[in-house]
Design an enzyme around this catalytic site. Sequence first.
Site, PDB file in Angstrom:
ATOM      1  N   HIS A 232       1.046  -1.186  -0.199  1.00 33.63           N
ATOM      2  CA  HIS A 232      -0.259  -0.148  -0.121  1.00 33.63           C
ATOM      3  C   HIS A 232       0.851   1.338  -0.063  1.00 33.63           C
ATOM      4  O   HIS A 232       0.851   1.962   1.074  1.00 33.63           O
ATOM      5  CB  HIS A 232      -0.845   0.101   1.171  1.00 33.63           C
ATOM      6  N   ASP A 313      -5.805 -13.235   0.831  1.00 33.72           N
ATOM      7  CA  ASP A 313      -6.169 -12.007   1.081  1.00 33.72           C
ATOM      8  C   ASP A 313      -7.581 -12.181   1.614  1.00 33.72           C
ATOM      9  O   ASP A 313      -8.410 -11.159   1.154  1.00 33.72           O
ATOM     10  CB  ASP A 313      -5.973 -10.998   0.348  1.00 33.72           C
ATOM     11  N   GLY A 350     -10.506  -7.003  -0.860  1.00 31.95           N
ATOM     12  CA  GLY A 350      -9.876  -8.244  -0.451  1.00 31.95           C
ATOM     13  C   GLY A 350     -10.885  -9.518  -1.457  1.00 31.95           C
ATOM     14  O   GLY A 350     -10.925  -8.983  -2.449  1.00 31.95           O
TER      15      GLY A 350
HETATM   16 ZN   LIG Z   1      -3.825  -5.013   1.179  1.00 32.66          ZN
END
Ligand SMILES: [Zn+2]
Length: 434
Positions: A232, A313, A350
């Site tokens: 990120h 994720d 996600g």
């Molecule tokens: Zn992430």
Amino acid sequence: MPMAVSPERPRTGVTRLTGGRLVKGDKLVEEDLWISSVTGKILLSQEAFYEYYVIPDQVIDLKGKILSPGFIDVQFNGGFGFDFSTIPDDMTEYRKGMRLLNKQLVSTGVTSYLPTIPSQKPEVYHHALQYLGPSGHARNPHEGSESLGAHCEGPFLSPTKNGIHNLEVLQEATHGFSDLEACYGPENLLPPNADGTRNSPITMITAAPEVTGIFESIPTIAKRGICFALGHTEATYEEATAALDAGATMITHLFNAMRPLHHRNPGIFGVLGEAEGKERPYYGVIADGIHLHPTTVKIAFNAHPEGFILVTDAMKTVGLPDGIYDWTNGDRWVKKGSRLTREGTDKIAGSCATLIECVSNFWNWTHASLPEVIRSVTSTPATMLGMEKEKGTLKPEADADLLILDAIESADGKKELKVEQVWKFGVKVYDHTE
Ligand SMILES: [Zn+2]
């Protein structure tokens, strides 16, 4: 008088798995594997048989099926309705929810994982992290999947690459590492024990190196035995290289929530192309068919196969039926198959794919061999975590966390891996064929 012989031979707790194809390095090897439910470990076969005359309690014929180490998911936010970031009033509910999750997760072939908390307010870390540290000490196979420690993804992230992370909780570390201690709780960032073993519930931190105070904190994080992952982030190729030199070892979900590759500025992806001799990082890839184009996954794998790690994720909706689900922050998310989006938008939130689905996707999309495919969820993540002797391997003395896999290749060329059996600490805990 002859000695009375008991008709019941004493049980040894030993199982001999025969007739399987074992994933060993780059090969599938036809070999027996001996395991012990007493130690929960893989035995040195010749030694068990010839030196100690061990007679196994059971011999299981795998009939040509694949015998693989159990899968490891280093980025897993929750599943089967449980979310690691949702803190109930009564924490016994949290513990109960986690135990149930572990038992369901193990059935999918994930025998160990890093419970992952995306950016949250400090209170959430202070409550949750004490429950998310390594859980395997009791070595109880019936507890299901095992936490190898928490993955804190944020909140020290770039506000321009936040993805679905809540902008309001993102932080800078103006006072350096002490701001990380204040956020996660100092008791969750302790230095390793004298023997070098990890002493912190946190195993991995994902952060953006350009956020104030983060680059300077990387050496301290690394010295605490915690993996530092870049993610990120707006980091340039140069900033990413400097972060690796400072002790970062991992990239979180490569390509997603970072600068893309540009021919004049290769961004983070560029560090996978480093010259030989320089340490290249491990990197997570979400092969759910939504986050990345199949060709992008192929390019990523070919850039540095030894560092390639598949992650899900996955969010709490994995394992639940399709539908609309309420989220902690008041949002509503839509689950359709393995796609999860914020209601009314196309924003990916996600994933809902299981690791075995990602593994099958990856197998279909690349020319990677089956051992290479399996390595991306076994020995590579284990090595990244410094656990290559205990996890992700079929070598003697490793934990007997095993999968029996059926590798299906249909006439039209489509390939699929299916989990048939799951073994944890030398005990069969799941059998999909029964
Ligand atoms: Zn992430």
